[in-house]
Design an enzyme around this catalytic site. Structure first.
Site, PDB file in Angstrom:
ATOM      1  N   HIS A  33     -42.689  50.022 -90.015  1.00 40.29           N
ATOM      2  CA  HIS A  33     -41.676  49.816 -88.974  1.00 40.29           C
ATOM      3  C   HIS A  33     -40.310  50.390 -89.369  1.00 40.29           C
ATOM      4  O   HIS A  33     -39.276  49.807 -89.068  1.00 40.29           O
ATOM      5  CB  HIS A  33     -41.521  48.313 -88.669  1.00 40.29           C
ATOM      6  CG  HIS A  33     -42.682  47.724 -87.918  1.00 40.29           C
ATOM      7  ND1 HIS A  33     -42.799  47.759 -86.556  1.00 40.29           N
ATOM      8  CD2 HIS A  33     -43.796  47.084 -88.365  1.00 40.29           C
ATOM      9  CE1 HIS A  33     -43.918  47.160 -86.172  1.00 40.29           C
ATOM     10  NE2 HIS A  33     -44.552  46.743 -87.250  1.00 40.29           N
ATOM     11  N   ASP A  52     -44.686  43.016 -91.726  1.00 39.27           N
ATOM     12  CA  ASP A  52     -45.840  42.891 -90.827  1.00 39.27           C
ATOM     13  C   ASP A  52     -46.476  44.269 -90.608  1.00 39.27           C
ATOM     14  O   ASP A  52     -45.834  45.299 -90.776  1.00 39.27           O
ATOM     15  CB  ASP A  52     -45.417  42.290 -89.479  1.00 39.27           C
ATOM     16  CG  ASP A  52     -44.389  43.147 -88.765  1.00 39.27           C
ATOM     17  OD1 ASP A  52     -43.528  43.741 -89.459  1.00 39.27           O
ATOM     18  OD2 ASP A  52     -44.437  43.244 -87.532  1.00 39.27           O
ATOM     19  N   GLU A  53     -47.738  44.241 -90.235  1.00 29.92           N
ATOM     20  CA  GLU A  53     -48.448  45.422 -89.742  1.00 29.92           C
ATOM     21  C   GLU A  53     -48.312  46.645 -90.652  1.00 29.92           C
ATOM     22  O   GLU A  53     -48.096  47.761 -90.174  1.00 29.92           O
ATOM     23  CB  GLU A  53     -47.960  45.766 -88.322  1.00 29.92           C
ATOM     24  CG  GLU A  53     -48.232  44.657 -87.330  1.00 29.92           C
ATOM     25  CD  GLU A  53     -47.765  44.990 -85.910  1.00 29.92           C
ATOM     26  OE1 GLU A  53     -48.500  44.643 -84.970  1.00 29.92           O
ATOM     27  OE2 GLU A  53     -46.690  45.589 -85.731  1.00 29.92           O
ATOM     28  N   VAL A  54     -48.401  46.440 -91.934  1.00 33.86           N
ATOM     29  CA  VAL A  54     -48.410  47.592 -92.842  1.00 33.86           C
ATOM     30  C   VAL A  54     -49.783  48.260 -92.726  1.00 33.86           C
ATOM     31  O   VAL A  54     -50.804  47.613 -92.921  1.00 33.86           O
ATOM     32  CB  VAL A  54     -48.141  47.147 -94.299  1.00 33.86           C
ATOM     33  CG1 VAL A  54     -48.280  48.333 -95.254  1.00 33.86           C
ATOM     34  CG2 VAL A  54     -46.751  46.529 -94.404  1.00 33.86           C
ATOM     35  N   GLU A  97     -48.330  38.566 -93.298  1.00 34.98           N
ATOM     36  CA  GLU A  97     -49.258  39.535 -93.901  1.00 34.98           C
ATOM     37  C   GLU A  97     -48.981  39.749 -95.389  1.00 34.98           C
ATOM     38  O   GLU A  97     -49.889  40.034 -96.165  1.00 34.98           O
ATOM     39  CB  GLU A  97     -49.190  40.888 -93.184  1.00 34.98           C
ATOM     40  CG  GLU A  97     -49.790  40.884 -91.784  1.00 34.98           C
ATOM     41  CD  GLU A  97     -48.741  40.722 -90.698  1.00 34.98           C
ATOM     42  OE1 GLU A  97     -47.831  39.876 -90.879  1.00 34.98           O
ATOM     43  OE2 GLU A  97     -48.825  41.432 -89.687  1.00 34.98           O
TER      44      GLU A  97
END
Ligand SMILES: *[C@@H]1O[C@H](CO)[C@@H](O)[C@H](O)[C@H]1NC(C)=O
Ligand SMILES: *[C@@H]1O[C@H](CO)[C@@H](O)[C@H](O)[C@H]1NC(C)=O
Ligand SMILES: *[C@@H]1O[C@H](CO)[C@@H](O)[C@H](O)[C@H]1NC(C)=O
Ligand SMILES: *[C@@H]1O[C@H](CO)[C@@H](O)[C@H](O)[C@H]1NC(C)=O
Length: 598
Positions: A303, A369-371, A417
């Site tokens: 991100h 988040d969301e790596v 996460e």
């Protein structure tokens, strides 16, 4: 000055469903049936000192609810970074009273059509007034950037039949909450004047959860400072105490970092769509005076593509295609995990920002988040998507950031996460923010970490608005028709209200749930629809966080009970300048809670 004879209101038939509602529901609340009036001649003291004069109602400071005391002095933090509880209380008292006198609520929407006068006290009879409000703070604390739970936010409020009112609290924040409740007790009369019909009143109140927050994404769309200040007011009215600003993302970098000027100069959507250091101070001190601690998130290592506009060498997989392979939404990109220039950049970034955060907040959120593993196939310093290769690099990346954050005395916050998917070794001071499931909240607490709840199935306010991606005619159009988003349906206030932050958490771990946050991701929200995207749905989360999912009998709170109170509170918010959506149509609010029920 006011006659003390008590008005006998024989004609008054109180609808028991509309009893001077307070939102969020207080822990205990008892009322009578005496009418009292209130006007700006009321004497208000704070720890024995005069805290209100009627002239304040007409002064320039009160021309708008939303531009009050935003100047840095006398109410901003001083050089040592403290705002005294005196300045919190002395600014809150005139703000609350002026708001009540200027933006009163005539409750015609809350009574059967054309019957308002039957519910209003006689305007021509002799009147008993609330003549004094005596505010006492037992423990003047100056700390307005607490860790969760360090401040006692409880308050007691009484209004006697004779017209004497008191608010007692331990901290200035308790005073703020007491004032917020006090002004909700009064209605404006259709013939002028303000009254309460349920004296005597006795309230004893305290929050269920210590951390009651809104997460606002200012990177997918940018919001002018006044729009953010307006939300801070509304958060305070709902007794929230945290505003988490999701400050950066792949789409834009709106925060000015003087030592890294290209970040916002090139990474903001347009010149001017940024937050300068003085904008930030204004937001932070405005919030501190309202009992809301602002804390900032730089989401990383994913991100972060917006950094590439100014510092392209730091980002891997910038704008990589097909984006579905490399990230959750375009444009893809991540800070490189093996590039020695990245820690140098991060050191400079945090050196610049943390001293400006520290006076106002106890926390800094480093995202996580969301790596996406595939991203690092395109990272020239990694060239791998293997968890075993990536995990130690991410551990090192997060350790470096958190060490720097701790060094200035702040507490790190991460997305779930980092703990649950990447299995990072994190000291127990780290607060872990959950978004994926009730089971995650339970698992984080089970590992002994403090946790923030906010399951996306209930508390993601962006959900249910449909896809923001376009689908060209052909297979993807067919596949995605009718274009629902991943987290559809829309979380209407009833679903927000149905969420229990403690669901999924073992009883013995529940003390680790600090509270939670309701989330406003801004792919489809901008200043034009912000208010109605947030309100009244944020109110529903606010009651859960302040009062708990369960009532004093241990039963789930009921929509039938909540709807009339929320409808009333929504009208008060609208009167004070928040463009909150309706709770129900007027046909329903003019009935009682059961009129529009199934
Ligand atoms: C509020 O009232 C309760 C019950 O009387 C009392 O125990 C508590 O100390 C009071 N709190 C404050 C802040 O005065
Ligand atoms: C996570 O870390 C712990 C201890 O650091 C280790 O025992 C465990 O096997 C790890 N789990 C995974 C999935 O790597
Ligand atoms: C209470 O609400 C929870 C969700 O918060 C739900 O799972 C449960 O079924 C409800 N209980 C009753 C008795 O309605
Ligand atoms: C609520 O309104 C309905 C419909 O007008 C009426 O039948 C009911 O008795 C009312 N209930 C209360 C508690 O006032």
């Amino acid at each position: 000055m006011h006659s003390s004879s008590i008005v006998v209101v024989t004609a008054l038939v109180l609808n028991t469903h509309i009893v001077h509602a307070i939102w969020p529901a207080p822990r205990s609340f008892s009322t009578g049936n005496t009418v009292l009036w209130i006007d700006p001649t009321i004497e208000v003291t704070y720890n024995g000192k005069k805290a209100w004069g009627a002239h304040q109602l007409w002064g320039p400071a009160f021309n708008s609810e939303h531009i009050l005391d935003t100047q840095e002095t006398p109410f901003g933090a001083n050089a040592a970074g403290t705002i005294s509880s005196d300045s919190v209380a002395f600014s809150a008292i005139p703000r609350a009273l002026a708001s009540m006198f200027k933006y009163g609520l005539i409750p015609w929407k809350l009574h059967p059509r054309n019957e308002l006068s039957q519910f209003e006290p006689a305007a021509d009879a002799s009147k008993t007034f609330v003549t004094s409000l005596c505010i006492t703070q037992k423990c003047p604390q100056n700390n307005f950037k607490p860790l969760a739970g360090e401040v006692d936010e409880s308050y007691n409020l009484t209004i006697s039949k004779e017209g004497e009112a008191t608010i007692d609290a331990i901290s200035a924040y308790g005073i703020l909450h007491g004032l917020t409740s006090f002004i909700q007790l009064f209605y404006e009369h259709s013939k002028g004047g303000q009254y309460i019909a349920v004296a005597p009143v006795s309230i004893a109140d305290a929050p269920k959860f210590k951390h009651r927050g809104l997460n606002l994404d200012v990177a997918r769309n940018w919001y002018p400072v006044p729009d953010i200040l307006r939300q801070i007011d509304a958060l305070a009215w709902n007794k929230f105490n945290r505003l988490h600003i999701h400050m950066s993302d792949s789409q834009s970098w709106p925060m000015d970092i003087p030592s890294l000027p290209l970040l916002s100069r090139k990474g903001a959507y347009s010149p001017g769509l940024t937050y300068s250091p003085s904008d930030m101070r204004q937001i932070q001190s405005y919030a501190a005076l309202r009992g809301v601690e602002v804390y900032i998130e730089f989401d990383m290592p994913g991100h972060t593509t917006s950094i590439a506009h100014g510092y392209p060498d730091l980002i891997a997989a910038a704008n990589a295609l097909p984006w579905e392979t490399y990230c959750a939404e375009p444009p893809c990109g991540s800070l490189q995990l093996g590039n020695p220039a990245v820690p140098v950049f991060l050191q400079k970034l945090f050196d610049d920002v943390l001293p400006r955060v520290k006076p106002y907040s106890a926390y800094f959120h480093t995202g996580g988040d969301e790596v996406n593993k595939n991203t690092y196939l395109l990272d020239p310093t990694v060239k791998s998507s293997d968890y075993k290769v990536l995990q130690p690099l991410i551990q090192k990346f997060v350790d470096r950031n958190h060490d720097q954050i701790r060094k200035v005395g702040l507490t790190p916050v991460v997305w779930e996460e980092m703990l649950l998917d990447w299995n990072l070794t994190l000291p127990k001071d780290v607060v872990v923010q959950s978004w994926l499931s009730d089971e995650s909240v339970g698992a984080i607490a089970k590992k002994g970490y403090k946790v923030l709840a906010g399951n996306y199935n209930y508390w993601y306010l962006d959900c249910g608005h449909g896809q923001w991606l376009n689908f060209d005619n052909g297979q993807s159009f067919q596949n995605f028709y009718p274009f629902n988003d991943y987290c559809s349906p829309l979380k209407n206030w009833r679903l927000v209200y149905a969420y229990d932050p403690l669901a999924g958490v073992a009883i013995e771990d529940q003390h680790l749930v600090l509270g939670g946050e309701v989330h406003m991701w801004s792919e489809q929200t901008d200043p034009v629809n912000l208010d109605s995207m947030l309100w009244p749905r944020v109110c529903a989360a606010g009651e859960t966080l302040w009062s708990g999912r369960h009532d004093s009998q241990g039963n789930n709170r009921s929509q039938v009970d909540a709807a009339p109170r929320l409808a009333e509170f929504r009208e008060r918010m609208v009167a004070r300048g928040i463009r909150a959506g309706p709770v129900q149509m007027v046909y329903c609010t003019q009935g009682n809670g059961t009129t529009c029920s199934l």
